[in-house]
Design an enzyme around this catalytic site. Structure first.
Site, PDB file in Angstrom:
ATOM      1  CB  THR A  62     -18.264  66.269 -68.586  1.00  0.00           C
ATOM      2  OG1 THR A  62     -18.935  67.431 -68.513  1.00  0.00           O
ATOM      3  CG2 THR A  62     -16.603  66.620 -68.811  1.00  0.00           C
ATOM      4  CB  CYS A  63     -22.729  64.449 -67.040  1.00  0.00           C
ATOM      5  SG  CYS A  63     -22.003  65.124 -65.569  1.00  0.00           S
ATOM      6  NE  ARG A 119     -17.614  71.242 -68.623  1.00  0.00           N
ATOM      7  CZ  ARG A 119     -17.726  72.646 -68.541  1.00  0.00           C
ATOM      8  NH1 ARG A 119     -17.870  73.539 -69.448  1.00  0.00           N
ATOM      9  NH2 ARG A 119     -18.317  73.372 -67.314  1.00  0.00           N
ATOM     10  CB  SER A 152     -18.179  72.158 -62.213  1.00  0.00           C
ATOM     11  OG  SER A 152     -16.699  71.644 -62.758  1.00  0.00           O
ATOM     12  CD  GLU A 179     -16.702  68.524 -60.930  1.00  0.00           C
ATOM     13  OE1 GLU A 179     -16.448  67.459 -60.657  1.00  0.00           O
ATOM     14  OE2 GLU A 179     -16.742  68.701 -61.989  1.00  0.00           O
ATOM     15  N   GLY A 236     -18.343  52.496 -64.917  1.00  0.00           N
ATOM     16  CA  GLY A 236     -17.267  53.801 -65.140  1.00  0.00           C
ATOM     17  C   GLY A 236     -16.755  54.597 -63.924  1.00  0.00           C
ATOM     18  CG  MET A 267     -20.694  59.635 -62.103  1.00  0.00           C
ATOM     19  SD  MET A 267     -20.141  61.325 -61.914  1.00  0.00           S
ATOM     20  CE  MET A 267     -20.089  62.142 -63.479  1.00  0.00           C
TER      21      MET A 267
END
Length: 595
Positions: A49-50, A52, A109, A114, A194, A196
């Site tokens: 993810t952004c 991790r 997170s 979230e 995408g 996000m």
């Protein structure tokens, strides 16, 4: 086999390292393929993810697994192993399950609570399944994680503890103003199409922006997002002025011109380089306001705020060669206004002593707390100091003055005309935009600093209890499933023994009628089942407890079970599960009909 996770996140690594270590989709694919090809791992999945990057694997050796997975992460991320290792964390078996469930619930997170992570977990599982790197353990772990995350959000108020990264980022841009009030009437530029970016577009549409422009490298995806926004928000008038939210798609080449019109820019792409440079942003601001904000503020044109222009310095007088008391300076050439510290050096005295004399010469009282010495007379004078002052005045030609530096007033930073939200990893927007006047940039690093002080909701404790309970249940189910093939093999062996004895009986009593033969057969089977029932039930219970993995080995040893028989049972179960899954997929596709 045991679960192992090796990874790094915003909690263990600075954003700069996460930025460089981020994995593209192609890199994730190669990482998964190399992980299952390595000796310690039989199945693997990547959660990227952004904030991790984590590699999950089922390994048979802990130390070899850690070494192999760490090396693979370094190779595919492009960050050297020596640099990456201090930021890596490792979780094993139950701790790995606990970590995964915590991630799914949003406890790990950047913004606690979230729910966007659930979609990312689902995508990671689908990617591993598509590459055939997910086996029973990965499927069970990720699917159960999704269920645990949904349970946490439905049974607790964890949603109140945080929100999506998009909402949190917009709140940081708004600086305390409600997002709906701050965004109303603004023009938004969304770079990327995408998940996000789509969430950001929907959030801004609900907030009442007047225009949303979608820029994406693939035109079809941008048009699809525009269609969705138009269907859901395009006909809804905003409060007050009756205008409608208008969404349109543009190519990436139109981004510079759109910057001159946009009030809010949200960027989240998979690009490996910068999408918006500081120069492009500065040009967009200049094109919007008509003049460089730096010039309006009295700064040097063409420089980024914070940069120091070429210094303007006056040349100092040359060092003299006078010999007055072996002093290296020509005292007669010392210009007026020489600093107190410079005169202290000339006189061979410290600045505090000179300031005492300056105060005395002006006729004011001497501050005893700062420089007064014991033994001075009641008038605050000291013969020795007066003599030193006289010597200084005779050599320098004047009494040193007491000077204080003029305060430097920092001009206020103007209100931003362009708000930038960078949610990409690696970053899409040049960090130098932080220093541009008229620009406010919020990126992953800014969000990490802001979320560190965010208050925790009371529901977080309840979610942690849910995670603990689910980890215990998952471990028990996995351990029980581990012994099931052994129990099945034991019952298969018992059935073979019964069948052999019945055949032997028929050889000895060939005239036995069918009724008596069936009754004898049923009786023998009941005896065997009753003898095996208690130990098999009990061994499943014991195996489900922590440390119960050894009971399967004990059962195989006690009943002399063939290991190959147990393995064949396991393979048969996996084959049945795969066939059932394929049948389910086929039924779903058939019910949906042609696309």
């Amino acid at each position: 086999m045991s679960l192992l996770v090796v990874g790094l996140s915003h909690r263990s690594a600075p954003v700069s390292v996460l930025d460089r270590a981020s994995l593209s989709l192609d890199a994730q694919t190669k990482l998964l393929q190399d992980a299952v090809a390595a000796e310690p791992a039989t199945e693997a999945a990547v959660l990227a993810t952004c904030n991790r990057i984590e590699l999950y694997a089922d390994v048979d050796k802990f130390h070899a697994g850690v070494a192999e997975l760490s090396t693979l992460l370094a190779q595919h991320s492009g960050v050297g192993l020596e640099e990456l290792t201090p930021h890596l964390y490792v979780h094993y078996e139950d701790r790995a399950v606990h970590h995964m469930f915590s991630v799914a619930c949003g406890l790990d997170s950047m913004v606690v609570g979230e729910g966007q992570i659930l979609g990312q977990i689902k995508d990671s599982l689908a990617r591993a399944q598509g590459l055939h790197t997910a086996g029973r353990l990965m499927n069970d772990l990720f699917q159960q994680s999704l269920r645990v995350g949904k349970r946490a959000h439905s049974e607790t108020g964890i949603d109140r503890a945080g929100q999506s990264l998009v909402t949190f980022g917009l709140e940081q841009l708004a600086l305390g103003t409600p997002v709906a009030a701050w965004a109303r009437g603004k023009k938004a530029l969304i770079i990327g199409a995408g998940s996000m970016s789509s969430l950001a577009a929907a959030t801004l549409a609900r907030a009442g922006v007047s225009e949303i422009v979608i820029a994406n490298r693939t035109a079809d995806r941008a048009e699809r997002l525009v269609t969705l926004l138009t269907e859901q928000y395009g006909q809804r008038p905003t409060e007050g002025d009756g205008t409608e939210v208008l969404a349109r798609a543009v190519p990436m080449g139109s981004v510079p011109s759109e910057l001159t019109r946009a009030d809010v820019v949200v960027s989240c792409t998979g690009a490996t380089g910068l999408v918006l440079t500081a120069g492009a942003i500065a040009a967009g601001v200049e094109g919007r306001v008509g003049a460089q904000p730096e010039t309006a503020r009295g700064e040097v044109p063409g420089t980024v705020r914070g940069e120091v222009p070429e210094a303007r310095t006056a040349s100092l007088p040359p060092v003299g060669t006078g010999t007055d008391e072996d002093c290296p300076l020509d005292l007669t050439s010392v210009p007026p206004g020489f600093s107190v510290m410079g005169e202290a050096a000339v006189a061979g005295m410290d600045a505090a002593t000179l300031e005492q004399h300056a105060t005395w010469a002006a006729g004011s009282a001497v501050d005893r707390r700062r420089g007064g010495r014991r033994g001075a007379d009641a008038e605050g004078t000291d013969p020795e100091l007066i003599g030193a002052l006289a010597a200084t005045a005779a050599s320098a030609g004047r009494i040193p003055e007491r000077r204080r530096p003029e305060p430097v007033a920092e001009p206020p930073r103007p209100e931003p005309v362009l708000h930038l939200l960078d949610l990409a990893m690696p970053r899409d927007i040049d960090a130098a935009a932080h220093r541009l006047a008229g620009v406010r940039l919020v990126d992953i690093e800014t969000l990490a600093e802001a979320s560190a002080d965010a208050p925790m909701a009371a529901d977080v404790d309840q979610v942690r209890r849910i995670v603990s309970d689910e980890v215990a249940a998952f471990g028990a189910a996995q351990r029980a499933a581990h012994i099931t093939p052994t129990v099945v093999a034991l019952r298969t062996m018992a059935a073979d023994v019964v069948a052999g004895e019945i055949a032997r009986l028929e050889g000895r009593l060939p005239g036995l009628d069918d009724k008596h033969r069936a009754e004898i057969t049923q009786t023998v089977r009941r005896v065997v089942d009753k003898l095996l029932h208690a130990p098999t039930v009990r061994v499943k219970q014991l195996a489900a407890e922590p440390g119960g993995a050894g009971y399967a080995d004990a059962l195989r040893t006690l009943f002399d079970l063939d290991p190959e028989t147990v393995a064949s049972v396991s393979r048969a179960e996996e084959s049945n599960e795969k066939n059932a899954k394929n049948a389910t997929i086929a039924n779903i596709a058939e019910n949906r009909g042609p696309a």
